[in-house]
Design a protein around this motif. Structure first.
Motif, PDB file in Angstrom:
ATOM      1  N   LEU A   1       2.269  -2.906  -5.630  1.00  0.00           N
ATOM      2  CA  LEU A   1       1.360  -1.820  -5.260  1.00  0.00           C
ATOM      3  C   LEU A   1       1.972  -0.953  -4.163  1.00  0.00           C
ATOM      4  O   LEU A   1       1.904   0.284  -4.223  1.00  0.00           O
ATOM      5  CB  LEU A   1       0.031  -2.404  -4.785  1.00  0.00           C
ATOM      6  CG  LEU A   1      -1.034  -1.392  -4.334  1.00  0.00           C
ATOM      7  CD1 LEU A   1      -1.396  -0.453  -5.473  1.00  0.00           C
ATOM      8  CD2 LEU A   1      -2.282  -2.121  -3.834  1.00  0.00           C
ATOM      9  N   PHE A   2       2.595  -1.580  -3.180  1.00  0.00           N
ATOM     10  CA  PHE A   2       3.246  -0.844  -2.092  1.00  0.00           C
ATOM     11  C   PHE A   2       4.369   0.032  -2.639  1.00  0.00           C
ATOM     12  O   PHE A   2       4.528   1.189  -2.229  1.00  0.00           O
ATOM     13  CB  PHE A   2       3.774  -1.843  -1.065  1.00  0.00           C
ATOM     14  CG  PHE A   2       4.253  -1.225   0.218  1.00  0.00           C
ATOM     15  CD1 PHE A   2       3.591  -0.153   0.788  1.00  0.00           C
ATOM     16  CD2 PHE A   2       5.377  -1.719   0.871  1.00  0.00           C
ATOM     17  CE1 PHE A   2       4.033   0.416   1.983  1.00  0.00           C
ATOM     18  CE2 PHE A   2       5.825  -1.162   2.053  1.00  0.00           C
ATOM     19  CZ  PHE A   2       5.147  -0.097   2.604  1.00  0.00           C
TER      20      PHE A   2
ATOM     21  N   LEU B   1       4.584   1.310  -5.649  1.00  0.00           N
ATOM     22  CA  LEU B   1       3.973   2.424  -6.384  1.00  0.00           C
ATOM     23  C   LEU B   1       3.502   3.509  -5.428  1.00  0.00           C
ATOM     24  O   LEU B   1       3.720   4.703  -5.675  1.00  0.00           O
ATOM     25  CB  LEU B   1       2.815   1.907  -7.228  1.00  0.00           C
ATOM     26  CG  LEU B   1       2.049   2.961  -8.036  1.00  0.00           C
ATOM     27  CD1 LEU B   1       2.972   3.657  -9.034  1.00  0.00           C
ATOM     28  CD2 LEU B   1       0.858   2.322  -8.762  1.00  0.00           C
ATOM     29  N   LEU B   2       2.868   3.118  -4.341  1.00  0.00           N
ATOM     30  CA  LEU B   2       2.397   4.099  -3.359  1.00  0.00           C
ATOM     31  C   LEU B   2       3.563   4.871  -2.744  1.00  0.00           C
ATOM     32  O   LEU B   2       3.480   6.086  -2.547  1.00  0.00           O
ATOM     33  CB  LEU B   2       1.590   3.391  -2.269  1.00  0.00           C
ATOM     34  CG  LEU B   2       0.239   2.809  -2.694  1.00  0.00           C
ATOM     35  CD1 LEU B   2      -0.378   2.016  -1.544  1.00  0.00           C
ATOM     36  CD2 LEU B   2      -0.708   3.908  -3.159  1.00  0.00           C
TER      37      LEU B   2
ATOM     38  N   LEU C   1       4.911   7.455  -5.310  1.00  0.00           N
ATOM     39  CA  LEU C   1       4.033   8.623  -5.433  1.00  0.00           C
ATOM     40  C   LEU C   1       4.129   9.521  -4.196  1.00  0.00           C
ATOM     41  O   LEU C   1       4.162  10.751  -4.312  1.00  0.00           O
ATOM     42  CB  LEU C   1       2.588   8.166  -5.633  1.00  0.00           C
ATOM     43  CG  LEU C   1       2.288   7.469  -6.967  1.00  0.00           C
ATOM     44  CD1 LEU C   1       0.850   6.946  -6.981  1.00  0.00           C
ATOM     45  CD2 LEU C   1       2.512   8.412  -8.140  1.00  0.00           C
ATOM     46  N   TYR C   2       4.198   8.905  -3.030  1.00  0.00           N
ATOM     47  CA  TYR C   2       4.289   9.657  -1.773  1.00  0.00           C
ATOM     48  C   TYR C   2       5.590  10.453  -1.708  1.00  0.00           C
ATOM     49  O   TYR C   2       5.599  11.649  -1.366  1.00  0.00           O
ATOM     50  CB  TYR C   2       4.197   8.668  -0.616  1.00  0.00           C
ATOM     51  CG  TYR C   2       4.053   9.264   0.764  1.00  0.00           C
ATOM     52  CD1 TYR C   2       3.007  10.122   1.071  1.00  0.00           C
ATOM     53  CD2 TYR C   2       4.951   8.932   1.784  1.00  0.00           C
ATOM     54  CE1 TYR C   2       2.862  10.640   2.359  1.00  0.00           C
ATOM     55  CE2 TYR C   2       4.815   9.446   3.065  1.00  0.00           C
ATOM     56  CZ  TYR C   2       3.765  10.302   3.353  1.00  0.00           C
ATOM     57  OH  TYR C   2       3.618  10.815   4.606  1.00  0.00           O
TER      58      TYR C   2
ATOM     59  N   ASN D   1       2.531   9.432  10.190  1.00  0.00           N
ATOM     60  CA  ASN D   1       2.316   8.558   9.021  1.00  0.00           C
ATOM     61  C   ASN D   1       3.413   7.508   8.931  1.00  0.00           C
ATOM     62  O   ASN D   1       3.149   6.327   8.656  1.00  0.00           O
ATOM     63  CB  ASN D   1       2.296   9.381   7.740  1.00  0.00           C
ATOM     64  CG  ASN D   1       1.048  10.227   7.594  1.00  0.00           C
ATOM     65  OD1 ASN D   1       0.093  10.087   8.368  1.00  0.00           O
ATOM     66  ND2 ASN D   1       1.044  11.119   6.627  1.00  0.00           N
TER      67      ASN D   1
END
Length: 349
Positions: free
Chosen positions: A8-9, A11-12, A15-16, A59
């Motif tokens: 999941l990390f 994938l994020l 996308l970022y 961020n």
């Protein structure tokens, strides 16, 4: 559980980065907000610009500190110890990002992550020892040095990788023009270059290369560091702390030294920059540290315990405070200005 979280990390992150590479070279992604500060005689206002550079940098710091909390929490370090270590390192590295740039580049209004990281590599053992001897003795915990070194190196890899989006937004740390390259390098990046727009981007006012195809060196660094961070995290969670530390440090600092051959922004005088020398020293320092501290006995990490350490109001407020401080420190632009005017829509009164 660990595999699911890492997937999941990943994938994020993908996308970022995809969003950043597509959008951030455009002109509208440099200034995040302009705040009126002083009224002018003509009725307009002098404004203070807050940049996407600051927001994206905040961020990146947030992700880095969160990763540090999870990884050190997984080996039993309490949130208090991690927070104190993070604050000690940030207190050294954040001011160093401006001080080193002033010493090397002779510029008072810029930042250098490379200089900050070099300072961080040197002071990490001292910061760990300080926390262990003070709060550690008082509250009965000890931060394991090699696990902490590995966690910090991994957190840096993610923070620096994601932080490259800030550089894309501001138009700094840019690559050489494609027209100035040849051979395999030109073939590799043809059709894959960044083209920056906006006269307030650094690439425009420093080197007059607005609307020029340049090597997307920030994107290469972002992908490489993020992938390195994921690999080193896997090694860390398998209890290979020294390997995780060396992987993250050698890849990031080695690439920092190599990548500058593909950059066009000013990095100080000479064919070999001070930042490249710092990167190579960092690699040698890391190898020496791993040899000296690599035999430290540790229990296997518990990912669930590391994630659980995040779910505390104090920890969440600490993370929010880190984000806000970094945004205000790096986001307030001192090299761009704004003139603001306000009016009433009469047809809506």
């Amino acid at each position: 559980m660990t595999t699911t979280i890492l997937t999941l990390f990943t994938l994020l992150i993908v996308l970022y980065l995809w969003w950043g590479f597509r959008c951030l070279p455009a002109e509208q992604w440099q200034i995040f907000a302009a705040v009126p500060a002083a009224r002018q005689e003509q009725g307009s206002w002098q404004g203070i610009n807050f940049t996407w550079y600051g927001l994206l940098t905040a961020n990146a710091y947030l992700v880095a500190v969160t990763v540090l909390l999870v990884l050190l929490g997984a080996v039993g370090v309490p949130p208090l110890g991690i927070a104190l270590l993070a604050v000690a390192l940030l207190a050294c590295c954040v001011p160093a990002s401006r001080l080193v740039a002033r010493l090397v580049e002779k510029k008072a209004h810029t930042f250098t992550v490379g200089g900050a990281v070099f300072v961080g590599i040197l002071v990490t053992p001292l910061a760990i020892e300080l926390v262990n001897r003070t709060a550690g003795n008082r509250f009965f915990f000890q931060i394991p040095v090699m696990a902490a070194y590995a966690a910090i190196a991994i957190a840096y890899a993610f923070g620096e990788g994601l932080g490259r989006l800030a550089c894309i937004s501001f138009g700094c740390c840019y690559g050489k023009p494609l027209a100035a390259t040849s051979g395999w390098l030109r073939r590799l990046f043809t059709g894959r270059c960044f083209i920056f727009s906006g006269s307030t981007k650094k690439i425009a006012y420093a080197d007059d290369m607005e609307a020029t195809e340049v090597i997307p060196i920030q994107a290469v660094t972002a992908v490489l560091y993020s992938a390195c961070g994921l690999l080193a995290t896997g090694l860390y969670l398998a209890s290979y702390y020294s390997a995780a530390f060396l992987t993250a440090t050698i890849v990031t600092q080695g690439w920092r030294s190599c990548s500058e051959f593909f950059r066009a922004d000013y990095r100080g005088g000479g064919k070999i920059s001070a930042y490249q020398i710092m990167g190579l020293i960092g690699v040698l320092y890391a190898i020496a540290a791993a040899c000296l501290l690599g035999s430290e006995p540790l229990l296997p990490p518990d990912m669930a315990e590391g994630l659980e350490s995040l779910w505390s109001p104090a920890v969440l407020l600490f993370l929010q405070s880190i984000w806000l401080v970094i945004f205000l420190y790096t986001g307030r632009s001192t090299v761009t200005g704004a003139i603001l005017t306000f009016h009433v829509h009469r047809d809506r009164v």
